[in-house]
Design a protein around this motif. Structure first.
Motif, short mmCIF file in Angstrom:
data_model
loop_
_atom_site.label_atom_id
_atom_site.label_comp_id
_atom_site.label_asym_id
_atom_site.label_seq_id
_atom_site.Cartn_x
_atom_site.Cartn_y
_atom_site.Cartn_z
N ASP A 331 2.19 -1.47 -12.11
CA ASP A 331 2.69 -1.06 -13.00
C ASP A 331 3.92 -1.55 -12.51
OD1 ASP A 331 3.46 1.03 -11.48
OD2 ASP A 331 3.96 2.42 -12.62
N GLY A 332 4.92 -1.75 -13.65
CA GLY A 332 6.68 -2.52 -13.11
C GLY A 332 5.91 -3.94 -12.34
N TYR A 333 7.41 -3.77 -11.47
CA TYR A 333 7.80 -5.34 -10.76
C TYR A 333 6.87 -5.39 -10.02
CZ TYR A 333 9.29 -2.54 -6.55
OH TYR A 333 9.68 -1.71 -6.12
N VAL A 334 5.48 -4.75 -9.70
CA VAL A 334 5.04 -5.01 -8.88
C VAL A 334 3.52 -5.92 -9.96
CG1 VAL A 334 2.46 -4.50 -8.01
CG2 VAL A 334 4.50 -3.13 -7.16
N GLU A 336 4.74 -7.59 -12.45
CA GLU A 336 5.73 -9.05 -12.75
C GLU A 336 4.83 -9.64 -11.62
OE1 GLU A 336 9.47 -9.36 -13.52
OE2 GLU A 336 9.14 -7.70 -14.35
N VAL A 337 5.30 -9.36 -9.80
CA VAL A 337 4.76 -9.87 -8.65
C VAL A 337 2.82 -10.87 -8.75
CG1 VAL A 337 4.41 -10.36 -6.36
CG2 VAL A 337 5.88 -8.97 -7.40
N MET A 365 -4.39 -4.44 -1.10
CA MET A 365 -3.45 -3.29 -0.91
C MET A 365 -3.44 -1.99 -1.93
SD MET A 365 -0.39 -4.97 1.01
CE MET A 365 -0.15 -5.74 2.45
N ASN A 369 -4.86 1.49 -1.90
CA ASN A 369 -4.00 2.56 -2.28
C ASN A 369 -4.30 3.40 -3.45
OD1 ASN A 369 -1.62 2.18 -0.97
ND2 ASN A 369 -0.15 1.61 -2.01
N GLU B 170 9.66 -0.18 -19.06
CA GLU B 170 8.49 -0.42 -18.35
C GLU B 170 8.62 -1.45 -17.09
OE1 GLU B 170 5.73 1.44 -18.56
OE2 GLU B 170 5.99 1.89 -20.45
N VAL B 171 9.62 -2.13 -16.57
CA VAL B 171 9.76 -2.83 -15.32
C VAL B 171 9.84 -2.14 -13.74
CG1 VAL B 171 10.88 -4.45 -16.60
CG2 VAL B 171 12.39 -3.13 -15.65
N ALA B 172 9.79 -0.65 -14.65
CA ALA B 172 10.10 -0.36 -12.75
C ALA B 172 8.16 0.17 -11.97
CB ALA B 172 10.07 1.52 -12.97
N SER B 173 7.84 0.31 -11.05
CA SER B 173 6.75 0.32 -10.49
C SER B 173 6.66 1.39 -9.75
CB SER B 173 6.29 -0.79 -9.66
OG SER B 173 5.28 -1.19 -9.02
N SER B 174 5.64 2.25 -9.69
CA SER B 174 5.50 4.06 -9.19
C SER B 174 5.57 3.30 -7.94
CB SER B 174 4.61 4.49 -10.03
OG SER B 174 2.93 3.81 -10.27
N GLY B 176 5.99 0.64 -6.07
CA GLY B 176 6.60 -0.77 -5.42
C GLY B 176 6.99 0.13 -4.79
N ASP B 177 8.02 0.71 -3.47
CA ASP B 177 8.77 0.76 -1.99
C ASP B 177 7.58 1.15 -1.14
OD1 ASP B 177 10.53 0.76 -3.72
OD2 ASP B 177 12.03 1.97 -3.65
N GLU B 178 7.02 1.73 -1.62
CA GLU B 178 5.46 1.89 -0.49
C GLU B 178 4.56 0.75 -0.04
OE1 GLU B 178 1.43 4.63 -0.85
OE2 GLU B 178 3.19 5.35 -1.82
N LEU B 179 4.15 0.13 -1.57
CA LEU B 179 4.61 -1.18 -1.35
C LEU B 179 4.71 -1.97 -0.68
CD1 LEU B 179 1.00 -2.65 -2.50
CD2 LEU B 179 2.49 -3.82 -4.15
N ILE B 180 5.81 -2.18 -0.78
CA ILE B 180 7.16 -2.56 -0.11
C ILE B 180 6.80 -2.98 1.53
CG2 ILE B 180 9.05 -3.58 0.37
CD1 ILE B 180 9.84 -3.63 -2.91
N LEU B 734 8.93 -12.17 -3.35
CA LEU B 734 8.96 -11.79 -4.45
C LEU B 734 8.63 -10.19 -4.35
CD1 LEU B 734 5.36 -14.11 -5.44
CD2 LEU B 734 7.33 -14.16 -6.28
N LEU B 735 7.74 -9.40 -4.00
CA LEU B 735 8.12 -7.86 -3.88
C LEU B 735 9.82 -8.07 -3.83
CD1 LEU B 735 5.68 -6.86 -2.44
CD2 LEU B 735 5.61 -6.16 -5.27
N LYS B 738 11.56 -9.43 -7.01
CA LYS B 738 11.78 -8.67 -8.33
C LYS B 738 11.90 -6.95 -8.01
CE LYS B 738 8.97 -11.37 -10.49
NZ LYS B 738 8.96 -12.22 -11.00
N ARG B 739 12.24 -5.95 -7.19
CA ARG B 739 12.26 -4.87 -7.00
C ARG B 739 14.42 -5.21 -7.56
NH1 ARG B 739 14.62 -1.35 -4.01
NH2 ARG B 739 14.22 0.89 -4.41
#
Lengths: 382, 900
Positions: A331-334, A336-337, A365, A369, B170-174, B176-180, B734-735, B738-739
């Protein structure tokens, strides 16, 4: 009634750099095994002589061990082996042949046909007219002298040559080492054993390429065989039968994926390939993420099933569907990526490749996850 | 979200149930002294949400010493139009029930529902810690922790972004930070932060490069090997086609033939050289004889010549002798003339001396008579001057005193005029014979009298009139007059004169006398500048000198009248001396010439004698004839030799010996070269074969192919790693991009809310927010510029205020995103001074219009003006729910700087 075993293009010493190390050494070894197979076949078929029409060796400068192994592999047949130098092992001033002679590696029953002169095997009932290459390449027809060469009355006239029959091998029209297509007729040969073309090919009733005994290219042209040639008497038409000698089949498979069901179809096709083959798979088109995962999973299995299984997926674009993204919790920006990478992978350049790889990594990943967080949840629930 | 009711039982100090009802919107203020249960209440609310009902790590909730107790918390709140009731029991009888309207949830399901709603999470195991608290961790502030904003914001980060994200489409990612973090980790295995390859990746690159180098070297060796093989092939072919025929032998045969021919020619050349030598000798002998004959002939000519020379020398000698007497006479004459000239010059000198002395005598006599006159006049002047000097003292007068006298007289006369102007005029016209007495003076007839002072008028028969002139000036003038007259008298006495006119006369006389003295003195100075005595001495000295000069003159001899001048006499003498010198030189020169002539004459004689004797010798004729005969024989021999040489030379030229020599050289060299070449070729073939055998044994091509295989695999591995590194790099970029873009979207509204509160505290201040939505820097106007400070660098009080403001801003943000907000402050702002506290109260009041706030404090006096009714916990505890008394707190309070 003399009987011959006709083979060529052993290419001993060839290395397979495109394969994994283990596969490469097995494929290289298979070439020695092929000689043993030929020796066994010659003994079994009780041939009078083995005719090897050039390119016994893949290179001039080989290790002592390789040279010894080659001649030792012939031990299974104690009759005469007639070896002709080809373009890879031409009889130069210094060559793999002189090297072998110096090593005393050449057994007595192996005749090296290093000079273009008639060899008479009176007891066996035939005379041989060899056309060895004494240069790496030549633009003259080395078999020309066959026309003028006399042989004792009553003996078969057997020609040995290595090169391209003019006008027959479309792919090699301008190739070097030409051989006149009607040489067997003009030189009154009973049989002309040819080498250089790695597949099995009949030029006319008396002229044939035997092909290499062990396939080493992705070309479906009848490689991996040897010929048993029977000739009743001088002037009689040779009777030729082919025998399979190869261990591994080399298969090139190409496919384009468009819809989800294509993956199912592809897997069915691949399942049908003979096991322990050397497979080269190239895929193009598009696939969604779940399809891609399925594919990778399947290919992993296929690699285990075959001698070598190489797949080229750079032509395959990953097209994540809405369901893919939802399944990945992207979801979110991921999300978008993912969208951006999906756009970037279009096209052929290096950047497209990078984007495609990035997308695959990201999907991997996210999938991991997802499974971890799920398993975590399960664990914490306990 | 609005908390409406709260009930505790068997929880810490509340062994008996405690219920708090009627919680209001906005601020709910709980006050009470230390240990009255405020923190327990806060702990209870947190436990109700954060701790798992099943958790065994919450035994701190039990009343002290009562391990069998079941701490129970019941909360009621309204949210999104529904009434929620949460009942949670720990330890003893674990239970969790949540009623939402008519729905009922229990156990973990209930807990997860609350966690999702409020944005926090539960710990895997054990007690809930700060990192699990999420958004409530930010809004529910524990005692003394309001200033710490970093931790809570980062713990809430993900919840915040996902909660706020919904409002941002809906732009945030649940995850995301973990992924980064994951991508960063994976990338770090291949690349450093600056994009350089890491150890393993780098090693693969290096391995590839090294393999490539080895492969190149092997390729080169193989290529070299092939070239050598080709070369060997060529050499062997040459050996078979060229050297087998031994072509050098033919060349050697040709060389031998040419050598035989050359030997014959060389023999001819030797004979030729011998004949040539004989010819040369013959020609030389002829020349000798010819020279001999020529010499005989020359001697006759020479004798004649020498006779002539002898005669000529004798003539010259004679001529020389004849010239001598003439030269001697010239010298004698010159000597005589010189003597005469010298005598004349002596006389001229005497005459000149006399004339000079006479002149001096005349001049001196003249000067002496002038000096006598001057002396006489000077003596007279001296006497006259003495007389004038004697007169001078009588006429002398002080000019300054005289001037003073003149000024005094003028003042007096001015005074008189003024007296006349001011005086009382007494006109009278008396009868004849009648008189009156004015003052002391008797007056008759008619007239006028000026009265300048009180004057008595005595009219006889009548009596006396006393007239007093009016005004004070008259008397004053009179006094001035008296003073001036006194000064006048003084001055006249001092100058010894009767009147001013007399003084002036004396001054004029004195001046005249001084001029006369000056005039006479000037005349005397002209006559005798150095005084009269000096004049006299000079006159006496001149007289003595005159006597001396006259005596000298008398001693000089008398002279003839026709004496020439001294200069002429000197010139004549010089001319005579020059002439004498010339005459003597001429004589000397002649003597030398004569000596030379005598010598020459003697030589000429001797030479003639010698040659004459030679010519007269007896064997001379025979020698001449012999020479002529030899010469003839030699000429015949020369002819014979010349003929033989010419014939043989033609023969030699025809044979061309140089060409023959070249042929020999050429053929020999060719033969040698061919042989050398063949030898070298054979050697090269042997060398090459040995070398190729050695190299062949190494299995070069096989090695090369093996290396190529290794290289290919390394290249593959390198490409894989490169692609992966690039892919991870791209992915990370990219991550992050976007973040960041998302964060920027979140930053703006948070900033807005922050500024809303901040302007109540510091007008025109600005608190910046970083990409993690963390407040970072406070910028305040300071003088004309700005003052900037990172949050940690601010004072404790200011950090506390910024911490609260940030939390309130987050609350606003969450509320806008439709999220539940409840703010709990346990003893916040104890470090703020009263002025800041007042501002903060305005801020809190403002926030409380949008959020429910539970505020706990042990300083009720600080919060009296917050607009909320304080609830006294102690009173609640005993079931007495009355407004708390603020005064009691004030008695104890003082400065509210310590925690409760």
């Amino acid at each position: 009634m003399p009987r011959f075993l006709h083979t060529a293009d052993w290419q001993i010493g060839r290395q397979y750099s495109r394969f994994a190390e283990e596969d490469a050494s097995i494929l290289a070894d298979a070439r020695f095994t092929a000689i043993e197979t030929l020796a066994a076949l010659a003994t079994e078929q009780a041939v009078d002589a083995v005719l090897v029409a050039g390119d016994v060796f893949d290179a001039q400068n080989l290790s002592d061990r390789t040279i010894h192994r080659t001649f030792q592999a012939m031990a299974g047949f104690t009759g005469p082996w007639l070896l002709l130098p080809g373009n890879h092992d031409a009889a130069l001033a210094e060559s793999v042949w002189t090297h072998a002679q110096r090593l005393s590696a050449v057994p007595d029953n192996v005749d090296l046909l290093l000079t273009p002169e008639v060899r008479v095997y009176q007891d066996l009932g035939f005379a041989v007219l060899p056309a060895p290459l004494t240069q790496r390449q030549t633009y003259n027809d080395l078999t020309e002298w066959f026309d003028r060469a006399d042989t004792p009355e009553g003996l078969l006239r057997i020609g040995l040559a290595h090169g391209s029959v003019e006008g027959q091998l479309a792919e090699e029209i301008d190739s070097t080492n030409p051989i006149a297509a009607d040489r067997a007729a003009t030189a009154r040969l009973d049989y002309l054993a040819l080498g250089d073309w790695h597949g099995y090919k009949t030029i006319d009733a008396r002229t044939r390429y035997s092909g290499t005994p062990e396939q080493e290219r992705f070309k479906d042209n009848g490689a991996g065989q040897a010929l048993i040639v029977d000739i009743e008497r001088p002037g009689a038409e040779p009777q030729v039968q082919s025998h399979t000698t190869g261990q591994f089949q080399w298969i090139k498979h190409q496919d384009t994926l468009a819809v989800a069901s294509d993956i199912e179809r592809l897997m069915t096709e691949l399942d049908a390939l003979p096991p322990r083959s050397v497979v080269d798979l190239t895929l193009n088109g598009e696939v969604d993420l779940s399809g891609y995962q399925t594919l990778l999973h399947y290919l992993g299995g296929a690699e285990a099933r075959h001698r070598s299984f190489q797949s080229h997926l750079s032509g395959l674009n990953l097209i994540p569907t809405e369901e893919d993204i939802a399944a990945l919790h992207a979801d979110g920006y991921v999300g978008e990526v993912i969208g951006e990478l999906r756009e970037r992978q279009e096209g052929q350049g290096e950047e497209a490749d990078t984007a495609r790889t990035a997308l695959a990594i990201l999907a991997g990943m996210l999938r991991e996850n997802g499974t971890t967080s799920e398993s975590e949840q399960v664990e914490s629930a306990k | 979200m609005k908390l409406t009711r709260l009930r505790l039982d068997q929880l810490k100090q509340f062994r008996q149930p405690l219920e708090i009802r009627d919680l209001t919107d906005g601020i709910n203020l709980f006050v009470g002294p230390n240990e009255s249960g405020k923190s327990t209440l806060v702990r209870a609310i947190r436990a109700a949400f954060f701790e798992r009902y099943k958790s065994s790590s919450v035994d701190d909730l039990q009343p002290w010493g009562d391990t069998s107790a079941t701490p129970e918390i019941e909360l009621e709140f309204d949210w999104q139009g529904e009434h929620w009731t949460l009942n949670k029991r720990f330890l003893g009888k674990k239970r969790c029930d949540l009623k939402v309207g008519s729905q009922h949830f229990s156990g973990e399901e209930a807990e997860e529902k609350l966690a999702e709603m409020l944005g926090y999470q539960f710990p895997g195991r054990g007690a809930s810690k700060a990192e699990h608290w999420g958004i409530p961790g930010l809004l529910w502030v524990e005692q003394g922790a309001v200033q710490d904003i970093q931790g809570p914001v980062s713990h809430a980060g993900e919840h915040l972004q996902s909660a706020l994200g919904q409002s941002l489409g809906e732009v945030a990612s649940s995850g995301g930070d973990e992924l980064i973090a994951r991508v960063e980790k994976e990338r770090a295995e291949l690349l450093t932060t600056t994009g350089k390859e890491t150890k393993d990746y780098k090693k693969v690159l290096e391995d590839y490069r090294h393999s490539r180098e080895r492969l190149d070297a092997l390729n080169q060796s193989v290529e070299q090997y092939r070239q050598q093989v080709d070369q060997l092939g060529v050499l062997i072919e040459q050996k078979q086609t060229i050297d087998a025929a031994r072509p050098w032998e033919e060349q050697r045969r040709k060389a031998d033939t040419a050598k035989t021919q050359l030997n014959e020619v060389q023999r001819w050349q030797s004979e030729q050289r011998q004949d040539q030598q004989a010819l040369d000798n013959c020609r030389q002998s002829q020349a000798v004889y010819r020279q001999q004959l020529k010499d005989f002939e020359n001697q006759q000519h020479q004798l004649t010549q020498r006779a002539e020379d002898k005669a000529k020398a004798e003539a010259q000698l004679q001529e020389c002798r004849d010239r001598r007497p003439q030269l001697e006479k010239r010298r004698a004459d010159a000597e005589k003339a010189y003597e005469q000239a010298r005598s004349r010059r002596e006389q001229a000198r005497h005459q000149a001396e006399r004339t000079r002395l006479q002149q001096q005598i005349d001049e001196l006599a003249d000067r002496q008579s002038q000096q006598a006159d001057a002396l006489k006049q000077a003596t007279e002047l001296q006497v006259a001057l003495k007389k004038l000097h004697a007169q001078q003292p009588d006429k002398d007068i002080d000019p300054a005193a005289l001037a003073q006298l003149k000024r005094t007289e003028q003042a007096l006369s001015e005074l008189v005029i003024r007296q006349k102007a001011l005086a009382t005029r007494l006109n009278y016209e008396l009868e004849p014979e009648q008189s009156i007495t004015v003052g002391d003076e008797a007056v008759t007839g008619e007239g006028e009298t000026l009265l300048v002072e009180a004057t008595e008028l005595h009219i006889p028969g009548i009596g006396r009139l006393r007239i007093q002139p009016g005004g004070t000036d008259v008397a004053d003038l009179l006094r001035q007059q008296e003073a001036l007259q006194s000064e006048q008298a003084n001055l006249q006495r001092r100058l010894d004169i009767e009147s001013f006119e007399e003084g002036e006369q004396r001054a004029a006389d004195s001046q005249r006398l001084a001029q006369a003295i000056k005039h006479e003195q000037a005349r005397l100075d002209i006559l005798a500048p150095k005084g009269v005595d000096a004049l006299r001495t000079t006159a006496e000295q001149d007289g003595a000198r005159l006597e001396t000069l006259r005596a000298q003159w008398a001693q000089l001899p008398e002279v003839q009248a026709d004496v020439t001048s001294e200069e002429n006499a000197e010139a004549d003498l010089e001319a005579a001396r020059a002439e004498l010198k010339r005459a003597e030189d001429a004589l000397n020169q002649h003597q030398q010439q004569q000596g030379l002539a005598e010598q020459a004459s003697a030589n000429a004689h001797a030479e003639w004698d010698k040659l004459n004797a030679e010519l007269q010798a007896p064997d001379r004729k025979a020698r001449e004839e012999q020479a002529n005969k030899e010469l003839t024989e030699l000429k015949a021999r020369e002819h014979q030799l010349t003929t033989a040489i010419d014939a043989r030379q033609k023969q030699i030229d025809a044979a061309q010996p140089e060409v023959l020599e070249q042929d020999i050289e050429r053929f020999t060299k060719s033969a040698n070269a061919m042989e050398t070449q063949a030898r070298e070729r054979a050697q090269n073939i042997r060398d090459l074969q040995v070398r190729l055998e050695e190299q062949g044994a190494q299995g070069l091509e096989e090695k090369r192919d093996e290396e190529a295989q290794i290289n290919q695999r390394l290249a593959q591995r390198r490409d894989e790693l490169t692609r992966r590194a690039q892919a991870l790099d791209l992915l990370l970029k990219l991550l992050k991009d976007k973040r960041q873009a998302l964060t920027r979207q979140l930053q703006a509204p948070l900033q807005k809310h922050l500024n809303h509160y901040l302007k109540l505290l510091f007008p025109q201040a600005h608190l910046s927010v970083d990409e993690n939505l963390m407040p970072t820097t406070l910028t305040r106007p300071q003088g004309t510029g700005e003052e900037q400070g990172d949050l940690p660098s601010l004072s404790y009080g200011a950090r506390e205020q910024m911490g609260l403001i940030s939390r309130l801003a987050y609350a606003d943000l969450l509320r806008e995103a439709g999220k539940p907000t409840l703010i709990i402050l346990d003893d916040a702002l104890v470090h703020s001074d009263s002025q800041r506290l007042d501002q903060m109260k305005r801020i809190l009041f403002d926030a409380a219009r949008r959020h429910q706030v539970l505020l706990f404090s042990c300083h009720p006096e600080n919060w009296r003006d917050l607009g909320a009714t304080p609830k006294d916990l102690q009173a609640l505890k005993v079931g007495y729910s009355a407004p708390a008394s603020g005064d009691r707190g004030a008695e104890r309070g003082g400065a509210a700087s310590s925690n409760c």
